[in-house]
Motif scaffolding. Structure first.
Motif, mmCIF file in Angstrom:
data_model
loop_
_atom_site.group_PDB
_atom_site.id
_atom_site.type_symbol
_atom_site.label_atom_id
_atom_site.label_comp_id
_atom_site.label_asym_id
_atom_site.label_seq_id
_atom_site.Cartn_x
_atom_site.Cartn_y
_atom_site.Cartn_z
ATOM 1 N N LYS A 32 0.804 -1.223 0.000
ATOM 2 C CA LYS A 32 0.000 0.000 0.000
ATOM 3 C C LYS A 32 0.838 1.275 0.000
ATOM 4 O O LYS A 32 0.295 2.362 -0.178
ATOM 5 C CB LYS A 32 -0.931 -0.005 1.222
ATOM 6 C CG LYS A 32 -1.938 -1.141 1.209
ATOM 7 C CD LYS A 32 -2.831 -1.100 2.432
ATOM 8 C CE LYS A 32 -3.855 -2.227 2.425
ATOM 9 N NZ LYS A 32 -4.738 -2.201 3.622
ATOM 10 N N ASN A 33 2.147 1.150 0.206
ATOM 11 C CA ASN A 33 2.996 2.333 0.302
ATOM 12 C C ASN A 33 3.436 2.763 -1.096
ATOM 13 O O ASN A 33 4.233 2.089 -1.756
ATOM 14 C CB ASN A 33 4.215 2.032 1.183
ATOM 15 C CG ASN A 33 5.046 3.271 1.452
ATOM 16 O OD1 ASN A 33 5.760 3.746 0.585
ATOM 17 N ND2 ASN A 33 4.930 3.798 2.664
ATOM 18 N N GLU A 34 2.899 3.880 -1.550
ATOM 19 C CA GLU A 34 3.162 4.348 -2.918
ATOM 20 C C GLU A 34 4.638 4.682 -3.134
ATOM 21 O O GLU A 34 5.172 4.490 -4.227
ATOM 22 C CB GLU A 34 2.297 5.571 -3.235
ATOM 23 C CG GLU A 34 0.807 5.270 -3.319
ATOM 24 C CD GLU A 34 0.450 4.379 -4.508
ATOM 25 O OE1 GLU A 34 1.284 4.237 -5.431
ATOM 26 O OE2 GLU A 34 -0.652 3.803 -4.504
ATOM 27 N N GLN A 35 5.312 5.161 -2.085
ATOM 28 C CA GLN A 35 6.730 5.478 -2.217
ATOM 29 C C GLN A 35 7.549 4.211 -2.479
ATOM 30 O O GLN A 35 8.429 4.192 -3.353
ATOM 31 C CB GLN A 35 7.239 6.179 -0.953
ATOM 32 C CG GLN A 35 8.712 6.565 -1.027
ATOM 33 C CD GLN A 35 9.188 7.278 0.228
ATOM 34 O OE1 GLN A 35 8.393 7.672 1.077
ATOM 35 N NE2 GLN A 35 10.493 7.438 0.347
ATOM 36 N N SER A 36 7.236 3.151 -1.749
ATOM 37 C CA SER A 36 7.946 1.892 -1.963
ATOM 38 C C SER A 36 7.641 1.319 -3.344
ATOM 39 O O SER A 36 8.523 0.769 -4.011
ATOM 40 C CB SER A 36 7.568 0.871 -0.883
ATOM 41 O OG SER A 36 8.043 1.268 0.381
ATOM 42 N N ILE A 37 6.384 1.446 -3.774
ATOM 43 C CA ILE A 37 6.003 0.934 -5.093
ATOM 44 C C ILE A 37 6.788 1.638 -6.195
ATOM 45 O O ILE A 37 7.350 0.992 -7.092
ATOM 46 C CB ILE A 37 4.484 1.100 -5.314
ATOM 47 C CG1 ILE A 37 3.718 0.152 -4.385
ATOM 48 C CG2 ILE A 37 4.113 0.823 -6.773
ATOM 49 C CD1 ILE A 37 2.227 0.414 -4.335
ATOM 50 N N SER A 38 6.859 2.955 -6.141
ATOM 51 C CA SER A 38 7.609 3.685 -7.166
ATOM 52 C C SER A 38 9.104 3.423 -7.053
ATOM 53 O O SER A 38 9.815 3.340 -8.064
ATOM 54 C CB SER A 38 7.327 5.189 -7.072
ATOM 55 O OG SER A 38 7.755 5.707 -5.826
ATOM 56 N N ASP A 39 9.589 3.251 -5.841
ATOM 57 C CA ASP A 39 11.003 2.953 -5.616
ATOM 58 C C ASP A 39 11.377 1.628 -6.291
ATOM 59 O O ASP A 39 12.411 1.515 -6.958
ATOM 60 C CB ASP A 39 11.262 2.873 -4.106
ATOM 61 C CG ASP A 39 12.700 3.197 -3.736
ATOM 62 O OD1 ASP A 39 13.419 3.794 -4.562
ATOM 63 O OD2 ASP A 39 13.105 2.853 -2.606
ATOM 64 N N ILE A 40 10.514 0.628 -6.128
ATOM 65 C CA ILE A 40 10.766 -0.686 -6.720
ATOM 66 C C ILE A 40 10.644 -0.630 -8.245
ATOM 67 O O ILE A 40 11.502 -1.145 -8.977
ATOM 68 C CB ILE A 40 9.798 -1.730 -6.137
ATOM 69 C CG1 ILE A 40 10.119 -1.987 -4.659
ATOM 70 C CG2 ILE A 40 9.866 -3.039 -6.933
ATOM 71 C CD1 ILE A 40 9.041 -2.744 -3.915
ATOM 72 N N ASN A 41 9.599 0.011 -8.730
ATOM 73 C CA ASN A 41 9.347 0.032 -10.178
ATOM 74 C C ASN A 41 10.320 0.908 -10.949
ATOM 75 O O ASN A 41 10.717 0.569 -12.067
ATOM 76 C CB ASN A 41 7.916 0.512 -10.453
ATOM 77 C CG ASN A 41 6.876 -0.532 -10.102
ATOM 78 O OD1 ASN A 41 7.154 -1.729 -10.085
ATOM 79 N ND2 ASN A 41 5.664 -0.076 -9.808
ATOM 80 N N GLU A 42 10.702 2.031 -10.378
ATOM 81 C CA GLU A 42 11.499 3.014 -11.113
ATOM 82 C C GLU A 42 12.989 2.927 -10.822
ATOM 83 O O GLU A 42 13.820 3.166 -11.703
ATOM 84 C CB GLU A 42 10.994 4.428 -10.799
ATOM 85 C CG GLU A 42 9.555 4.663 -11.248
ATOM 86 C CD GLU A 42 8.985 5.972 -10.717
ATOM 87 O OE1 GLU A 42 9.781 6.824 -10.262
ATOM 88 O OE2 GLU A 42 7.746 6.136 -10.755
ATOM 89 N N ARG A 43 13.351 2.596 -9.571
ATOM 90 C CA ARG A 43 14.773 2.578 -9.197
ATOM 91 C C ARG A 43 15.284 1.185 -8.834
ATOM 92 O O ARG A 43 16.459 1.015 -8.534
ATOM 93 C CB ARG A 43 15.003 3.547 -8.022
ATOM 94 C CG ARG A 43 14.884 5.020 -8.418
ATOM 95 C CD ARG A 43 14.893 5.937 -7.219
ATOM 96 N NE ARG A 43 13.630 5.874 -6.479
ATOM 97 C CZ ARG A 43 12.504 6.497 -6.853
ATOM 98 N NH1 ARG A 43 12.499 7.223 -7.959
ATOM 99 N NH2 ARG A 43 11.401 6.393 -6.149
ATOM 100 N N HIS A 44 14.372 0.211 -8.820
ATOM 101 C CA HIS A 44 14.738 -1.176 -8.474
ATOM 102 C C HIS A 44 15.410 -1.239 -7.105
ATOM 103 O O HIS A 44 16.411 -1.928 -6.910
ATOM 104 C CB HIS A 44 15.621 -1.792 -9.562
ATOM 105 C CG HIS A 44 15.100 -1.562 -10.945
ATOM 106 N ND1 HIS A 44 13.833 -1.980 -11.338
ATOM 107 C CD2 HIS A 44 15.639 -0.916 -12.014
ATOM 108 C CE1 HIS A 44 13.630 -1.613 -12.609
ATOM 109 N NE2 HIS A 44 14.704 -0.977 -13.031
#
Length: 332
Positions: A32-44
């Motif tokens: 549910k954490n949008e920051q973690s989601i973008s971190d994983i998707n964009e910066r791996h």
């Protein structure tokens, strides 16, 4: 090659997602954490929990539960114990066929005293239950994610599920053994967190190796007593899911349970210690469950009782140590 959805974006779920991707499986993480989601998707990366670790670029993350459910036939549940029923219930409502559930949660439910596999089985509709297993053992996420040698145990009531877990995760830096004692493996993983908090208390108070060794050894005795009472194989507690997990959690600064205990041993209150930490400390909730369960089962667990007093009755840590050292004489 399998499709696996990892429910949970904490440190261990992330590290295991990376193992799966490195083993050429397709991996989708849900949280549910949008920051973690973008971190994983964009910066791996998942810098919130595993700062500096680079993840396999094939891992994707989503907040869409429907997408996560439809993606795979194998689900890795890497959530805090207290969130298991809610999330598995939501998953169940979206299912139309059987799925395999593998969990890495290490806790016992308050009040019901159920192990995590029992919680999942309770929450799932029978027609959606394609097997439930656990992966457990001495495995700090911080070391797994950088591919340091690690060994763990896979267990289930189904030998096929145990074998599946072994096949999914095993590689040249993560060695997986199967173990047919699901009760023992789950109890070992949960109960060691209680002893780890106590070990941290001892270290925080400035006591040395003698005290730590005594605590770990007598802690293992407590775990074994309760485990045998509940039907576990006593030999399990001499393996990876028992003494292995106990040692690593009671001695490492990677351990959030040890770290919490250390802060308590230095004089912080429970609220003050938790305010300084960024992760769920399973051992707090498990201490209550184990204390109450041991009373119900009439099993002697003095370390657990002493820690319960510190966590829930505001007893001073030095008073709890004095209680443990001043108990009546007995044979080992």
């Amino acid at each position: 090659m399998s499709n696996v959805t990892v429910f949970g974006m904490g440190s261990f779920g992330t590290a295991l997602a990376n193992v799966l991707a490195e083993n050429d499986h397709n991996v989708l993480m849900w949280g549910k954490n949008e920051q973690s989601i973008s971190d994983i998707n964009e910066r791996h990366q998942n810098s919130r929990y595993l700062k500096g670790a680079q993840l396999n670029s094939a891992i994707r993350a989503t907040a869409d539960l429907q997408e996560a459910v439809e993606f795979a036939d194998i689900y890795l549940i890497a959530l805090p114990t207290k969130a298991i029923r809610e999330v598995v219930g939501q998953i169940d409502s979206l299912l139309s066929d059987k799925k395999t559930f593998i969990h890495v949660a290490k806790g016992i439910e308050n009040d019901t005293f159920k192990r995590v596999s029992e919680m999942i089985e309770d929450t799932l509709s029978p027609e959606h239950n394609g097997g439930i297993g656990v992966l457990s053992g001495p495995s700090h996420a911080e070391e797994v994610v950088i591919k340091q040698p690690t060994t763990v145990a896979a267990s289930s009531q189904s030998s096929e599920v145990s074998q599946l877990i072994q096949d999914l995760f095993m590689n040249n830096y993560l060695r997986v053994y199967t173990n047919d004692d699901l009760v023992g493996v789950e109890l070992g993983g949960a109960l060691k967190n209680v002893i780890a908090i106590a070990s941290g208390v001892v270290a925080g108070m400035g006591y040395g190796d003698n005290a730590k060794a005594a605590l770990i050894t007598r802690g293992l005795a407590e775990i074994s007593r309760l485990g045998e009472q509940l039907g576990a194989d006593p030999m399990t507690f001499l393996g990876l899911g028992g003494i292995g997990d106990l040692i690593v959690t009671c001695t490492s600064t990677h351990s959030r349970n040890f770290t919490l205990g250390y802060k308590l041993g230095q004089g912080l209150t429970l609220d003050e210690a938790l305010n300084e930490m960024n992760m769920v400390v399973e051992g707090i909730y498990t201490t209550k469950s184990v204390h109450d369960l041991a009373e119900e089962q009439h099993v002697d667990m003095p370390i657990t009782n002493a820690l319960y007093g510190v966590l829930f009755d505001d007893e001073p840590v030095d008073q709890s140590v004095a209680y443990l050292m001043g108990r009546d004489k007995k044979a080992e």
